[in-house]
Design a protein around this motif. Sequence first.
Motif, PDB file in Angstrom:
ATOM      1  N   ASN A  51      35.820  34.394  47.391  1.00 40.41           N
ATOM      2  CA  ASN A  51      34.777  34.867  47.218  1.00 40.41           C
ATOM      3  C   ASN A  51      34.203  34.094  45.964  1.00 40.41           C
ATOM      4  O   ASN A  51      33.601  34.997  45.031  1.00 40.41           O
ATOM      5  CB  ASN A  51      34.664  36.479  46.960  1.00 40.41           C
ATOM      6  CG  ASN A  51      33.384  37.044  47.083  1.00 40.41           C
ATOM      7  OD1 ASN A  51      32.482  36.406  47.461  1.00 40.41           O
ATOM      8  ND2 ASN A  51      33.340  38.017  46.533  1.00 40.41           N
ATOM      9  N   THR A  52      34.304  33.150  45.860  1.00 36.60           N
ATOM     10  CA  THR A  52      33.675  32.314  44.472  1.00 36.60           C
ATOM     11  C   THR A  52      32.871  30.937  44.969  1.00 36.60           C
ATOM     12  O   THR A  52      33.442  30.396  45.973  1.00 36.60           O
ATOM     13  CB  THR A  52      34.712  32.273  43.500  1.00 36.60           C
ATOM     14  OG1 THR A  52      34.026  31.153  42.668  1.00 36.60           O
ATOM     15  CG2 THR A  52      35.996  31.355  43.909  1.00 36.60           C
ATOM     16  N   ALA A  53      31.866  30.758  44.376  1.00 32.95           N
ATOM     17  CA  ALA A  53      31.040  29.622  44.760  1.00 32.95           C
ATOM     18  C   ALA A  53      31.666  28.382  43.934  1.00 32.95           C
ATOM     19  O   ALA A  53      31.271  27.218  44.337  1.00 32.95           O
ATOM     20  CB  ALA A  53      29.729  29.751  44.491  1.00 32.95           C
ATOM     21  N   THR A  54      32.791  28.641  43.205  1.00 31.08           N
ATOM     22  CA  THR A  54      33.169  27.404  42.361  1.00 31.08           C
ATOM     23  C   THR A  54      34.366  26.718  43.022  1.00 31.08           C
ATOM     24  O   THR A  54      34.275  25.667  42.902  1.00 31.08           O
ATOM     25  CB  THR A  54      33.637  28.143  41.172  1.00 31.08           C
ATOM     26  OG1 THR A  54      32.815  28.857  40.275  1.00 31.08           O
ATOM     27  CG2 THR A  54      33.882  27.060  39.876  1.00 31.08           C
ATOM     28  N   THR A 116      41.047  37.279  43.045  1.00 29.46           N
ATOM     29  CA  THR A 116      39.507  37.539  43.249  1.00 29.46           C
ATOM     30  C   THR A 116      39.190  38.843  42.487  1.00 29.46           C
ATOM     31  O   THR A 116      39.857  39.503  41.780  1.00 29.46           O
ATOM     32  CB  THR A 116      39.189  37.632  44.823  1.00 29.46           C
ATOM     33  OG1 THR A 116      37.964  37.807  44.889  1.00 29.46           O
ATOM     34  CG2 THR A 116      40.060  38.825  45.295  1.00 29.46           C
ATOM     35  N   ASP A 117      38.025  39.209  42.842  1.00 33.14           N
ATOM     36  CA  ASP A 117      37.500  40.593  42.336  1.00 33.14           C
ATOM     37  C   ASP A 117      37.865  41.824  43.054  1.00 33.14           C
ATOM     38  O   ASP A 117      38.574  41.632  44.155  1.00 33.14           O
ATOM     39  CB  ASP A 117      35.929  40.546  42.203  1.00 33.14           C
ATOM     40  CG  ASP A 117      35.465  40.441  43.638  1.00 33.14           C
ATOM     41  OD1 ASP A 117      35.291  41.440  44.174  1.00 33.14           O
ATOM     42  OD2 ASP A 117      35.019  39.493  44.269  1.00 33.14           O
ATOM     43  N   PRO A 118      37.858  42.933  42.428  1.00 34.40           N
ATOM     44  CA  PRO A 118      38.456  44.332  42.874  1.00 34.40           C
ATOM     45  C   PRO A 118      37.984  44.274  44.422  1.00 34.40           C
ATOM     46  O   PRO A 118      38.615  44.906  45.358  1.00 34.40           O
ATOM     47  CB  PRO A 118      37.939  45.098  42.051  1.00 34.40           C
ATOM     48  CG  PRO A 118      38.082  44.396  40.636  1.00 34.40           C
ATOM     49  CD  PRO A 118      37.440  43.357  41.009  1.00 34.40           C
ATOM     50  N   ILE A 119      36.596  44.117  44.546  1.00 36.92           N
ATOM     51  CA  ILE A 119      35.965  44.608  45.897  1.00 36.92           C
ATOM     52  C   ILE A 119      36.591  43.643  46.934  1.00 36.92           C
ATOM     53  O   ILE A 119      36.981  43.875  48.110  1.00 36.92           O
ATOM     54  CB  ILE A 119      34.450  44.544  45.818  1.00 36.92           C
ATOM     55  CG1 ILE A 119      33.875  45.586  44.826  1.00 36.92           C
ATOM     56  CG2 ILE A 119      33.835  44.755  47.081  1.00 36.92           C
ATOM     57  CD1 ILE A 119      32.543  45.372  44.744  1.00 36.92           C
ATOM     58  N   THR A 120      36.614  42.329  46.796  1.00 37.89           N
ATOM     59  CA  THR A 120      37.278  41.262  47.653  1.00 37.89           C
ATOM     60  C   THR A 120      38.685  41.586  47.835  1.00 37.89           C
ATOM     61  O   THR A 120      39.226  41.406  49.014  1.00 37.89           O
ATOM     62  CB  THR A 120      36.910  39.881  47.119  1.00 37.89           C
ATOM     63  OG1 THR A 120      35.526  39.467  46.837  1.00 37.89           O
ATOM     64  CG2 THR A 120      37.371  38.895  48.188  1.00 37.89           C
ATOM     65  N   ALA A 121      39.283  42.034  46.884  1.00 31.99           N
ATOM     66  CA  ALA A 121      40.789  42.374  47.018  1.00 31.99           C
ATOM     67  C   ALA A 121      40.923  43.377  48.059  1.00 31.99           C
ATOM     68  O   ALA A 121      42.125  43.561  48.732  1.00 31.99           O
ATOM     69  CB  ALA A 121      41.246  42.668  45.632  1.00 31.99           C
ATOM     70  N   SER A 122      40.235  44.594  48.042  1.00 31.34           N
ATOM     71  CA  SER A 122      40.259  45.445  48.851  1.00 31.34           C
ATOM     72  C   SER A 122      39.976  45.258  50.168  1.00 31.34           C
ATOM     73  O   SER A 122      40.502  45.675  51.172  1.00 31.34           O
ATOM     74  CB  SER A 122      39.344  46.845  48.462  1.00 31.34           C
ATOM     75  OG  SER A 122      38.022  46.224  48.431  1.00 31.34           O
ATOM     76  N   ALA A 123      39.248  44.043  50.372  1.00 27.65           N
ATOM     77  CA  ALA A 123      38.725  43.513  51.770  1.00 27.65           C
ATOM     78  C   ALA A 123      40.166  42.594  52.316  1.00 27.65           C
ATOM     79  O   ALA A 123      40.055  42.780  53.505  1.00 27.65           O
ATOM     80  CB  ALA A 123      37.545  42.744  51.765  1.00 27.65           C
ATOM     81  N   LEU A 124      40.644  42.179  51.366  1.00 23.06           N
ATOM     82  CA  LEU A 124      41.951  41.323  51.653  1.00 23.06           C
ATOM     83  C   LEU A 124      43.182  42.044  51.855  1.00 23.06           C
ATOM     84  O   LEU A 124      44.121  41.587  52.646  1.00 23.06           O
ATOM     85  CB  LEU A 124      42.082  40.234  50.619  1.00 23.06           C
ATOM     86  CG  LEU A 124      41.005  39.228  50.668  1.00 23.06           C
ATOM     87  CD1 LEU A 124      41.380  38.625  49.276  1.00 23.06           C
ATOM     88  CD2 LEU A 124      41.392  38.061  51.605  1.00 23.06           C
ATOM     89  N   ARG A 125      43.472  43.013  51.413  1.00 16.03           N
ATOM     90  CA  ARG A 125      44.779  43.674  50.951  1.00 16.03           C
ATOM     91  C   ARG A 125      45.231  44.419  52.269  1.00 16.03           C
ATOM     92  O   ARG A 125      44.429  44.936  53.093  1.00 16.03           O
ATOM     93  CB  ARG A 125      44.815  44.646  49.793  1.00 16.03           C
ATOM     94  CG  ARG A 125      45.152  43.987  48.640  1.00 16.03           C
ATOM     95  CD  ARG A 125      45.392  45.209  47.492  1.00 16.03           C
ATOM     96  NE  ARG A 125      45.799  44.369  46.212  1.00 16.03           N
ATOM     97  CZ  ARG A 125      44.963  44.699  45.164  1.00 16.03           C
ATOM     98  NH1 ARG A 125      44.340  45.709  45.196  1.00 16.03           N
ATOM     99  NH2 ARG A 125      45.353  44.063  44.075  1.00 16.03           N
ATOM    100  N   ARG A 126      46.671  44.148  52.462  1.00 20.54           N
ATOM    101  CA  ARG A 126      47.294  45.124  53.502  1.00 20.54           C
ATOM    102  C   ARG A 126      47.226  46.499  53.650  1.00 20.54           C
ATOM    103  O   ARG A 126      47.235  47.077  54.605  1.00 20.54           O
ATOM    104  CB  ARG A 126      48.705  44.423  53.665  1.00 20.54           C
ATOM    105  CG  ARG A 126      48.734  42.900  54.166  1.00 20.54           C
ATOM    106  CD  ARG A 126      50.243  42.313  53.844  1.00 20.54           C
ATOM    107  NE  ARG A 126      50.597  42.193  52.534  1.00 20.54           N
ATOM    108  CZ  ARG A 126      51.769  42.854  52.078  1.00 20.54           C
ATOM    109  NH1 ARG A 126      52.629  43.644  52.824  1.00 20.54           N
ATOM    110  NH2 ARG A 126      52.052  42.658  50.785  1.00 20.54           N
ATOM    111  N   GLY A 127      47.035  46.889  52.398  1.00 21.95           N
ATOM    112  CA  GLY A 127      47.124  48.250  52.156  1.00 21.95           C
ATOM    113  C   GLY A 127      47.044  48.656  50.607  1.00 21.95           C
ATOM    114  O   GLY A 127      47.427  47.657  49.675  1.00 21.95           O
TER     115      GLY A 127
END
Length: 337
Positions: A51-54, A116-127
Motif C-alpha cells: 500500500n505505497t506508491a513508492t 505497512t501501515d496499521p490499516i493495511t496490516a489488518s487487511a493482510l493479517r491472518r488474525g
Amino acid sequence: MSDLRVPLSILDLVPISAGSTTQDALNQSVALAQRADQLGYQRYWYAEHHNTATFASSATALLIGRAAEHTKQIRLGSGGVMLPNHSPLMVAEYYGTLAEMYGDRIDLGLGRAPGTDPITASALRRGSAAADTFVQDVVDLHHYLGDGKTPNGVSARPGLGTDVPLWMLGSSMDGAAVAAYLGLPYAFASHFAPQLRHEALSLYRQRFSTEFATAELQAPYAMAGVNVLVAPTDDEAHRLFTTAQQMAAGIRTGRRVPLQPPVDDIGKVLPPEVAAFVDDFQQVRAIGSPETVVGQLETIVADLQVDELIVTTYTYDPALRVRSFELLAQSWGLPAR
C-alpha cells in the motif's frame, strides 16, 4: 583484499520514479538483478511492502522467481517475508517451489513487522494475534522446509526436504534474541532503524546457540543494511542522494510518493525537524566517490563487526542506480562473473 572487504549484497524495494510506471520499475529491477549477478554481488533480496506508491515489492516470491529466470549464480531471496501476513505453510510452499525450480539459490528472510501501515496490516493479517505466534511460525517453517515434522502432520509439497535457508531480520533487540535462540543468520535493518544496531548485534553474538533444532549455523553470522550511493565525485553523489532523503522525509510526513528528482540544496526542501529525522533515519550510509564509499563501508564493517553488508540505493534515474552498483563492485573488488 582487506579483511574488511566482506561480501556485498543488494536489497531492492523496486522503487518507482515519478513519471514512470510500475511495469517500468519491475523491468528495471530484473535488469539490475542480472547486472548484480555479473558484477559478483552475493545475494539480491526483495523486501515486502504494501500500500505505497513508492515501491512495487509486495509479492516477493514472484519477484524472486522472475529474477531467477534471468540470472545464473547470485542468491535470491526475501529481505524479507513479513510473517504475520502469511501462514507458514503457504510461505513454505512458495519458497519450496522456488527451491525446486532454481536449486540452492533461494534465501528466506523473515520479519516480524507487517511492512505497512496499521490499516493495511489488518487487511493482510491472518488474525489479530498472528504476531504473537512468530517464533512458533518460524519453527513450523523450518519443519515444513526440512524434515516435515510439524505438529499438525501437514506437509509442504513442494517444500519438504528443500531446506531453504532461513534468515532472521530485525531492527530491535527482539529480533536479535530470536535469531540467537534459533541459531539463524541475522540481518539488522540499520539502513532505516540504526539506533540499536550495536546492542542488537552484540546480543545476537553473545546469545547465539546451536542447541535448538532450527540451528543452521555453528557460529553467528550477521549482516547489516547500509544506504549507499556511488558516483564519480562526492558532490554528484550527495546531490543524487537527495532523492533518497526526500523519500525518507515522506515516511516522516506520511507523504509516500514515487521517487522525486534530486535537488541542489536539500536544506531548502525539508523543514528542520524533518531534516533531523532524515539524517538520523539514514545515518548508516556511504555516499560519495568510489574511494570515499569504500572507506566509509570499511569503517562500518569495523564498527559493527558484521560478516556481510546488504546495501540499498535509490536514484531518480534508474540508470544511475545501476552505475552506482557498478562503481561499488569495481572499487570493492567483487569477483566479476
